[in-house]
Design a protein around this motif. Structure first.
Motif, PDB file in Angstrom:
ATOM      1  N   ARG A 300       0.855  -1.187   0.000  1.00 17.00           N
ATOM      2  CA  ARG A 300       0.000   0.000   0.000  1.00 17.00           C
ATOM      3  C   ARG A 300       0.891   1.237   0.000  1.00 17.00           C
ATOM      4  O   ARG A 300       1.662   1.462   0.937  1.00 17.00           O
ATOM      5  CB  ARG A 300      -0.942   0.011   1.199  1.00 17.00           C
ATOM      6  N   ILE A 301       0.769   2.051  -1.055  1.00 10.78           N
ATOM      7  CA  ILE A 301       1.629   3.213  -1.262  1.00 10.78           C
ATOM      8  C   ILE A 301       0.818   4.482  -1.017  1.00 10.78           C
ATOM      9  O   ILE A 301      -0.092   4.796  -1.803  1.00 10.78           O
ATOM     10  CB  ILE A 301       2.200   3.224  -2.691  1.00 10.78           C
ATOM     11  N   PRO A 302       1.108   5.230   0.053  1.00 10.93           N
ATOM     12  CA  PRO A 302       0.381   6.480   0.286  1.00 10.93           C
ATOM     13  C   PRO A 302       0.714   7.518  -0.790  1.00 10.93           C
ATOM     14  O   PRO A 302       1.888   7.765  -1.067  1.00 10.93           O
ATOM     15  CB  PRO A 302       0.880   6.928   1.673  1.00 10.93           C
ATOM     16  N   LEU A 303      -0.307   8.105  -1.399  1.00 10.58           N
ATOM     17  CA  LEU A 303      -0.116   9.124  -2.416  1.00 10.58           C
ATOM     18  C   LEU A 303      -0.268  10.530  -1.853  1.00 10.58           C
ATOM     19  O   LEU A 303       0.518  11.419  -2.164  1.00 10.58           O
ATOM     20  CB  LEU A 303      -1.112   8.910  -3.569  1.00 10.58           C
ATOM     21  N   LYS A 304      -1.276  10.718  -1.060  1.00 11.21           N
ATOM     22  CA  LYS A 304      -1.534  11.983  -0.391  1.00 11.21           C
ATOM     23  C   LYS A 304      -2.158  11.692   0.959  1.00 11.21           C
ATOM     24  O   LYS A 304      -2.681  10.606   1.191  1.00 11.21           O
ATOM     25  CB  LYS A 304      -2.468  12.871  -1.213  1.00 11.21           C
ATOM     26  N   GLY A 305      -2.103  12.681   1.863  1.00 10.07           N
ATOM     27  CA  GLY A 305      -2.711  12.451   3.157  1.00 10.07           C
ATOM     28  C   GLY A 305      -2.526  13.608   4.104  1.00 10.07           C
ATOM     29  O   GLY A 305      -1.958  14.657   3.757  1.00 10.07           O
ATOM     30  N   LYS A 306      -2.980  13.397   5.326  1.00 13.83           N
ATOM     31  CA  LYS A 306      -2.890  14.408   6.376  1.00 13.83           C
ATOM     32  C   LYS A 306      -2.745  13.690   7.715  1.00 13.83           C
ATOM     33  O   LYS A 306      -3.577  12.843   8.071  1.00 13.83           O
ATOM     34  CB  LYS A 306      -4.140  15.286   6.376  1.00 13.83           C
ATOM     35  N   ASN A 307      -1.640  13.974   8.423  1.00 22.84           N
ATOM     36  CA  ASN A 307      -1.368  13.395   9.742  1.00 22.84           C
ATOM     37  C   ASN A 307      -1.280  11.868   9.703  1.00 22.84           C
ATOM     38  O   ASN A 307      -1.717  11.184  10.634  1.00 22.84           O
ATOM     39  CB  ASN A 307      -2.436  13.824  10.757  1.00 22.84           C
ATOM     40  N   VAL A 308      -0.709  11.318   8.618  1.00 25.65           N
ATOM     41  CA  VAL A 308      -0.558   9.869   8.471  1.00 25.65           C
ATOM     42  C   VAL A 308       0.847   9.558   7.961  1.00 25.65           C
ATOM     43  O   VAL A 308       1.500  10.414   7.353  1.00 25.65           O
ATOM     44  CB  VAL A 308      -1.602   9.282   7.498  1.00 25.65           C
ATOM     45  N   PRO A 309       1.354   8.324   8.187  1.00 27.12           N
ATOM     46  CA  PRO A 309       2.665   7.938   7.648  1.00 27.12           C
ATOM     47  C   PRO A 309       2.676   8.011   6.128  1.00 27.12           C
ATOM     48  O   PRO A 309       1.661   7.754   5.467  1.00 27.12           O
ATOM     49  CB  PRO A 309       2.846   6.501   8.144  1.00 27.12           C
TER      50      PRO A 309
END
Length: 322
Positions: A300-309
């Motif tokens: 699972r590859i995070p692309l965008k976010g807020k207050n997350v790894p």
């Protein structure tokens, strides 16, 4: 008369030959059905067990503005979970799942301290770890609509989380040196709706899940003398997967996942807020099957976010159907 007898004999042989072409699936055949050919819930009396491994090393995160940053003070973290899952078919459309996990958490950070007398700097490294049984999850899945040629399958699931993992810091030596908790410390109730349609060699899948966290209490920091009431924010998650089946044994999946965790609260003298979190991720995966064994791996590859790894989460799955 002779001609009539021959005609009757030919018709009888033709009917017998036609009947012999219809294949009846026996239980051993059903147990070797793949992710392409099997229904979304287990058949009645079938039992599946498996191991799921999650692993992440994190040194970056998305801040409250959505920008990717490194953790301060040369901090890095690693988290791994070794889950055991048991699945049983109560009926052909109703399935029960039980999942528990053993968690391994490690956190390390460095600070530079300056000695006033000698005016020299010393790098101090602090390590924290957490080992132990995590929370337990119980799920009941019902296949509302069974998939047929012109219709998708529709499935509903209820999830219950029981806080069996240690929720408080333990083995406390100082404010910085202690063992990390491995459980969330709260009961939770989740509802999931999912749909699947196979258009071989492709398939489409989508889901929507909502998780409600109940109020609980735990020690927020290692220096707390007593437990404090808190409530984690509720979580909404959805995903869409477009899959390619190379054959009946190997499948490549591509999922876009979005999760949003609402604001939580910590009830101290002044009520504190647990910040809102959200993440948009891409998760490719490979599923391979050999008879009753099923292997899967994904990232699972995070692309965008807020207050997350912001670092990838690796997953490995091994299952066997009895």
């Amino acid at each position: 008369m002779k001609r009539s007898f021959l005609t009757y004999l030919l018709l009888l042989l033709s009917a017998t030959a036609f009947c012999q072409t219809e294949r009846q699936l026996v239980p051993s055949d059903l147990k070797q059905q793949t992710i392409v050919t099997e229904p979304v819930t287990l058949y009645k009396g079938f039992f599946r067990t498996g191991i799921i491994l999650n692993y992440r090393v994190a040194d970056k995160y998305f801040d409250k503005a959505g920008k990717k940053e490194y953790y301060l003070s040369s901090t890095w973290r690693s988290t791994s979970a070794y889950g055991i899952i048991l699945q049983y078919g109560l009926t052909d459309r109703l399935q029960v799942d039980l999942k528990t996990e053993y968690r391994n958490k490690l956190q390390e950070f460095q600070n530079t301290e300056i000695t006033a007398g000698t005016n020299t700097s010393v790098v101090v490294t602090t390590r924290q770890k957490g080992l132990g049984l995590g929370d337990t999850h119980l799920a009941l899945t019902y296949q509302v609509l069974q998939e047929i040629k012109k219709r998708m399958s529709l499935t509903g699931r209820i999830n219950i989380t029981v806080p069996t993992g240690e929720k408080n810091p333990t083995n406390i030596r100082s404010a910085e040196k202690y063992d990390l908790p491995v459980g969330e410390g709260t009961y939770a109730l989740g509802v999931n709706i999912s749909a699947r349609k196979i258009l071989y060699p492709y398939s489409l899948a989508a889901y929507l899940e909502y998780k409600h966290n109940f109020e609980s209490a735990k020690k927020i920091t290692a220096t707390d003398d007593a437990e404090t009431s808190f409530r984690l924010g509720n979580r909404l998650e959805t995903g869409l997967s477009i899959n390619l089946h190379l054959n009946e044994w190997i499948a490549l999946a591509n999922e876009i996942n979005f999760s949003d965790k609402g604001k939580g609260e910590i009830e101290t003298a002044i009520t504190q807020e647990i910040p809102v979190e959200w993440a948009l991720s891409y998760e490719p995966s490979l599923v391979f099957q050999v008879k009753r064994f099923r292997l899967g791996e994904s990232v699972r590859i995070p692309l965008k976010g807020k207050n997350v790894p912001a670092d990838p989460l690796y997953k490995l799955m091994i299952q066997y159907l009895f």
